[in-house]
Design an enzyme around this catalytic site. Structure first.
Site, PDB file in Angstrom:
ATOM      1  N   THR A  18       6.305   7.296  13.637  1.00  0.00           N
ATOM      2  CA  THR A  18       6.424   6.468  14.847  1.00  0.00           C
ATOM      3  C   THR A  18       5.036   6.162  15.410  1.00  0.00           C
ATOM      4  OG1 THR A  18       8.621   7.325  15.294  1.00  0.00           O
ATOM      5  CG2 THR A  18       7.426   6.411  17.168  1.00  0.00           C
ATOM      6  N   CYS A  53      13.658  10.480   6.826  1.00  0.00           N
ATOM      7  CA  CYS A  53      13.637   9.993   8.205  1.00  0.00           C
ATOM      8  C   CYS A  53      15.008  10.110   8.862  1.00  0.00           C
ATOM      9  CB  CYS A  53      13.139   8.554   8.242  1.00  0.00           C
ATOM     10  SG  CYS A  53      13.959   7.512   7.045  1.00  0.00           S
ATOM     11  N   GLY A  71       7.231   4.749   8.042  1.00  0.00           N
ATOM     12  CA  GLY A  71       6.373   5.915   8.218  1.00  0.00           C
ATOM     13  C   GLY A  71       6.565   6.500   9.598  1.00  0.00           C
ATOM     14  N   GLU A  81      10.361   0.831  10.175  1.00  0.00           N
ATOM     15  CA  GLU A  81      11.365   1.890   9.949  1.00  0.00           C
ATOM     16  C   GLU A  81      10.641   3.209  10.141  1.00  0.00           C
ATOM     17  OE1 GLU A  81      13.079   4.747   8.649  1.00  0.00           O
ATOM     18  OE2 GLU A  81      13.144   3.942   6.608  1.00  0.00           O
ATOM     19  N   GLU A 141      10.569  15.440  15.413  1.00  0.00           N
ATOM     20  CA  GLU A 141      10.885  15.290  13.996  1.00  0.00           C
ATOM     21  C   GLU A 141      10.060  16.298  13.205  1.00  0.00           C
ATOM     22  OE1 GLU A 141       9.485  11.758  11.803  1.00  0.00           O
ATOM     23  OE2 GLU A 141      11.516  11.621  10.989  1.00  0.00           O
ATOM     24  N   GLY A 163       3.570   3.424  13.402  1.00  0.00           N
ATOM     25  CA  GLY A 163       4.362   2.217  13.669  1.00  0.00           C
ATOM     26  C   GLY A 163       3.943   1.557  14.973  1.00  0.00           C
ATOM     27  N   LYS A 214       0.851  -1.206   0.000  1.00  0.00           N
ATOM     28  CA  LYS A 214       0.000   0.000   0.000  1.00  0.00           C
ATOM     29  C   LYS A 214       0.877   1.244   0.000  1.00  0.00           C
ATOM     30  CE  LYS A 214      -1.920   2.860   2.922  1.00  0.00           C
ATOM     31  NZ  LYS A 214      -2.007   4.098   2.123  1.00  0.00           N
TER      32      LYS A 214
HETATM   33  P1  NDP Z   1       2.097   7.948   8.227  1.00  0.00           P
HETATM   34  O1  NDP Z   1       2.899   7.121   9.130  1.00  0.00           O
HETATM   35  O2  NDP Z   1       0.722   8.318   8.639  1.00  0.00           O
HETATM   36  O3  NDP Z   1       1.967   7.269   6.794  1.00  0.00           O
HETATM   37  C1  NDP Z   1       2.847   6.302   6.272  1.00  0.00           C
HETATM   38  C2  NDP Z   1       2.059   5.230   5.555  1.00  0.00           C
HETATM   39  O4  NDP Z   1       1.214   4.551   6.488  1.00  0.00           O
HETATM   40  C3  NDP Z   1       1.114   5.750   4.487  1.00  0.00           C
HETATM   41  O5  NDP Z   1       0.991   4.787   3.465  1.00  0.00           O
HETATM   42  C4  NDP Z   1      -0.198   5.878   5.235  1.00  0.00           C
HETATM   43  O6  NDP Z   1      -1.325   5.870   4.403  1.00  0.00           O
HETATM   44  C5  NDP Z   1      -0.155   4.629   6.085  1.00  0.00           C
HETATM   45  N1  NDP Z   1      -0.975   4.678   7.277  1.00  0.00           N
HETATM   46  C6  NDP Z   1      -1.513   5.759   7.893  1.00  0.00           C
HETATM   47  N2  NDP Z   1      -2.186   5.376   8.993  1.00  0.00           N
HETATM   48  C7  NDP Z   1      -2.077   4.041   9.070  1.00  0.00           C
HETATM   49  C8  NDP Z   1      -2.546   3.061   9.988  1.00  0.00           C
HETATM   50  N3  NDP Z   1      -3.263   3.414  11.049  1.00  0.00           N
HETATM   51  N4  NDP Z   1      -2.241   1.768   9.779  1.00  0.00           N
HETATM   52  C9  NDP Z   1      -1.496   1.409   8.713  1.00  0.00           C
HETATM   53  N5  NDP Z   1      -1.033   2.284   7.804  1.00  0.00           N
HETATM   54  C10 NDP Z   1      -1.306   3.592   7.982  1.00  0.00           C
HETATM   55  O7  NDP Z   1       2.916   9.255   7.916  1.00  0.00           O
HETATM   56  P2  NDP Z   1       2.326  10.647   7.426  1.00  0.00           P
HETATM   57  O8  NDP Z   1       2.254  10.553   5.983  1.00  0.00           O
HETATM   58  O9  NDP Z   1       1.057  11.029   8.074  1.00  0.00           O
HETATM   59  O10 NDP Z   1       3.423  11.639   7.982  1.00  0.00           O
HETATM   60  C11 NDP Z   1       3.356  12.062   9.337  1.00  0.00           C
HETATM   61  C12 NDP Z   1       4.727  12.179   9.920  1.00  0.00           C
HETATM   62  O11 NDP Z   1       5.368  10.925   9.892  1.00  0.00           O
HETATM   63  C13 NDP Z   1       5.669  13.081   9.151  1.00  0.00           C
HETATM   64  O12 NDP Z   1       5.510  14.399   9.518  1.00  0.00           O
HETATM   65  C14 NDP Z   1       6.998  12.533   9.536  1.00  0.00           C
HETATM   66  O13 NDP Z   1       7.398  13.073  10.768  1.00  0.00           O
HETATM   67  C15 NDP Z   1       6.735  11.053   9.705  1.00  0.00           C
HETATM   68  N6  NDP Z   1       7.113  10.259   8.518  1.00  0.00           N
HETATM   69  C16 NDP Z   1       8.188   9.467   8.612  1.00  0.00           C
HETATM   70  C17 NDP Z   1       8.599   8.754   7.513  1.00  0.00           C
HETATM   71  C18 NDP Z   1       9.799   7.889   7.549  1.00  0.00           C
HETATM   72  O14 NDP Z   1      10.379   7.639   6.509  1.00  0.00           O
HETATM   73  N7  NDP Z   1      10.173   7.354   8.676  1.00  0.00           N
HETATM   74  C19 NDP Z   1       7.904   8.838   6.234  1.00  0.00           C
HETATM   75  C20 NDP Z   1       6.716   9.642   6.261  1.00  0.00           C
HETATM   76  C21 NDP Z   1       6.373  10.327   7.374  1.00  0.00           C
HETATM   77  P3  NDP Z   1      -1.952   7.264   3.901  1.00  0.00           P
HETATM   78  O15 NDP Z   1      -0.886   7.958   3.138  1.00  0.00           O
HETATM   79  O16 NDP Z   1      -3.060   6.815   3.068  1.00  0.00           O
HETATM   80  O17 NDP Z   1      -2.364   8.010   5.148  1.00  0.00           O
END
Ligand code: NDP
Length: 515
Positions: A272, A326, A270, A292, A423, A275, A218
């Site tokens: 924390t 990240c 994505g 991660e 972050e 996660g 996804k």
């Molecule tokens: P999220 O963690 O919300 O999103 C990452 C992925 O997870 C997307 O595909 C998202 O889908 C999906 N997702 C969202 N909610 C759920 C859930 N409850 N269960 C399973 N999957 C889910 O990151 P955001 O895009 O909202 O970004 C928010 C913050 O996260 C950023 O400001 C940054 O600080 C951090 N971040 C960290 C990243 C990293 O590489 N470690 C990458 C991106 C963000 P959808 O897009 O449809 O919401």
């Protein structure tokens, strides 16, 4: 102002830098004090190579199919806020279907295929990605807002490199883990973010397939397009149907996918917060899990470091991909004795960064990926000012539409400030100082995260000592943000667990049995 929306906290004329006055490209004098207008001729990459469909369905069983939910959503170009395409909004029934198809493909084809046959498909995918690299680079830039020079020179070459690398392992699993036999886990559920959409796909799909698993992936809702173009690569490579499935939709669909009882392995990159939610949701299910997550990396500069080289590393560390990384070096720790000259040099360098059209080959800093992220960055910049840190932003005209933030530097930052703790995930650098190596280590480790760090010094012995003491999964020395498919990447503490890349990345997708 040339901007209709000022996304930064301080209202000012576009031509003035914020903070202590530093030369900007538009104000550099020429001997007699005359200003030279440093206008760069536009160098836009053509978007003609990308043929966008008006609508993209789900990719399940080797075919593009309409979502059973009957719903769609729009993905935008963050640089213009213009819609790019409509994309299927999967429902729970679509997730059920995709997992069932992936399970069938695992049982009937992929799981049974000899490693050398799987390798052929992976090599084929790598080659097609290289052949279509320009198309992928342009599409990735359109959907994410990242500069074309980064998608072209970093993201896409690394994507292909991951497929080449793991293709090489597919027929050598018997030698990968001495004395043990590696068996695939089954169906992998993979949820990826929007900052490196295709690269995160490659980090997840390449090792999974090399080890004999099938996947349901996804992508993030704001950046689904490169994954959907990757579906076309799978078709072009004649990958058996159902081995790779791509399901687009909101976060709740990601949660339904990872919780699905017929999923054996979950891989997430994505935030924390999400996660942790995933960890709680699948606890006790027996599923393998790698996470991660976020980071707040310290980039540490000692007084014996080559300053000009360090400046480039600092800039790359925080402004690469607009800081939406990240492992970004978002906390700069500078030895006190060199703090002043370093910050001055840094400000001069920031003034030369070109912010704007991500498709322009000269652009250094592109658009922020989405409105929510922009709001988060702005809120944290405001918090930095309110808490007493000193703001510097170079002069630059921002485009009228889209999501933009000027490169931002905060000095006079205290450890307790939110901008030093949280972050930000944007082009915002917080500068702190230290006197001794021990103080540097203590400050660097004073974070709930533990993903990456950087050390700048001439002394090899100091590098080794710092590497040992820094609680970070990756420590770069005299460089920053370097990636290689052979090298494991991952974090400690709230940055997650498990490693991607290298042999460690393969380990996350196999069950080891004694011979
Ligand atoms: P999220 O963690 O919300 O999103 C990452 C992925 O997870 C997307 O595909 C998202 O889908 C999906 N997702 C969202 N909610 C759920 C859930 N409850 N269960 C399973 N999957 C889910 O990151 P955001 O895009 O909202 O970004 C928010 C913050 O996260 C950023 O400001 C940054 O600080 C951090 N971040 C960290 C990243 C990293 O590489 N470690 C990458 C991106 C963000 P959808 O897009 O449809 O919401």
């Amino acid at each position: 102002m040339t901007t209709s929306r000022d996304h930064t906290v301080t209202k000012r004329p576009a031509s003035d830098a914020v903070g202590r006055g530093t030369a900007s490209p538009s104000s550099w004098g020429f001997g007699d004090g005359q200003a030279i207008p440093w206008e760069y001729a536009p160098a836009p990459e053509s978007r003609e190579i990308v043929k966008l469909q008006s609508r993209y369905g789900l990719f399940v069983g080797g075919k593009e199919i309409a979502p059973r939910s009957g719903q769609w959503f729009t993905t935008l170009d963050p640089a213009t806020e213009e819609p790019l395409a409509e994309v299927a909004r999967a429902g729970v029934e679509d997730v059920e279907n995709a997992v069932a198809v992936a399970r069938r493909a695992f049982r009937r084809s992929w799981g049974e295929l000899p490693g050398r046959e799987r390798a052929k498909y992976l090599f084929r995918i790598a080659r097609i990605l290289q052949e279509r690299s320009r198309e992928f680079a342009v599409l990735e830039t359109l959907d994410t807002g990242k500069p074309i020079k980064e998608s072209r020179d970093v993201d896409i070459p690394l994507v292909a490199a991951h497929f080449w690398y793991y293709a090489g392992w597919a027929d050598k699993l018997d030698y990968a883990f001495p004395g043990r036999t590696a068996q695939p886990l089954g169906v992998a559920a993979q949820v990826i973010p929007w900052n490196f959409p295709l690269l995160m796909l490659a980090w997840k799909i390449a090792p999974a397939l090399a080890a004999g698993n099938t996947v349901v992936l996804k992508p993030a809702s704001s950046t689904p397009l490169s994954a959907l173009l990757f579906a076309d690569v799978c078709r072009q490579a004649d990958l058996p149907p159902g081995v790779v499935n791509i399901v687009t939709g909101p976060g709740e669909i990601g949660l339904a996918l990872v919780k699905h009882p017929d999923v054996d392995k979950v891989a997430f990159t994505g935030s924390t917060a999400v996660g942790k939610q995933i960890g709680r949701a699948i606890a006790g299910s027996g599923k393998a899990l790698t996470l991660e997550l976020g980071g707040k990396a310290a980039n540490i500069v000692f007084d014996d470091a080559p300053l000009d080289q360090a400046i480039e590393g600092i800039v790359n560390g925080i402004f690469f991909n607009q800081g939406e990384v990240c492992c970004a070096g978002s906390r700069l720790l500078v030895q006190e004795s060199i703090a002043e000259p370093l910050v001055e040099k840094l400000k001069d360098r920031l003034a030369t960064l070109r912010v704007g059209d991500p498709l322009d080959k000269n652009t250094d800093v592109g658009a922020i990926n989405n409105a929510a992220q922009l709001a988060k960055i702005e809120e944290l910049i405001e918090a930095g000012v309110a808490e007493g840190a000193e703001l510097y932003q170079p002069a630059c005209d921002l485009p009228e539409r889209g999501y933009w933030v000027r490169p931002t530097l905060f000095t006079n930052v205290a450890q307790s400030h939110r901008i030093a703790q949280e972050e930000i995930f944007g082009p915002v650098l917080s500068v702190l100082t230290f006197r001794t190596p021990d103080e540097a280590v203590e400050k660097a480790n004073n974070t709930p995260y533990g993903l990456s760090a950087g050390v700048w010094t001439e002394k090899g012995s100091r590098i080794l000592k710092m590497v040992k003491e820094l609680r970070a999964g990756v420590v770069w020395a005299n460089t920053f943000n370097r990636f290689d498919p052979t090298s494991p990447f991952g974090g400690y503490k709230e940055s997650g667990f498990g490693r991607e890349g290298g042999l460690h990345g393969l380990l996350a997708y196999v069950r080891l049995e004694d011979r």
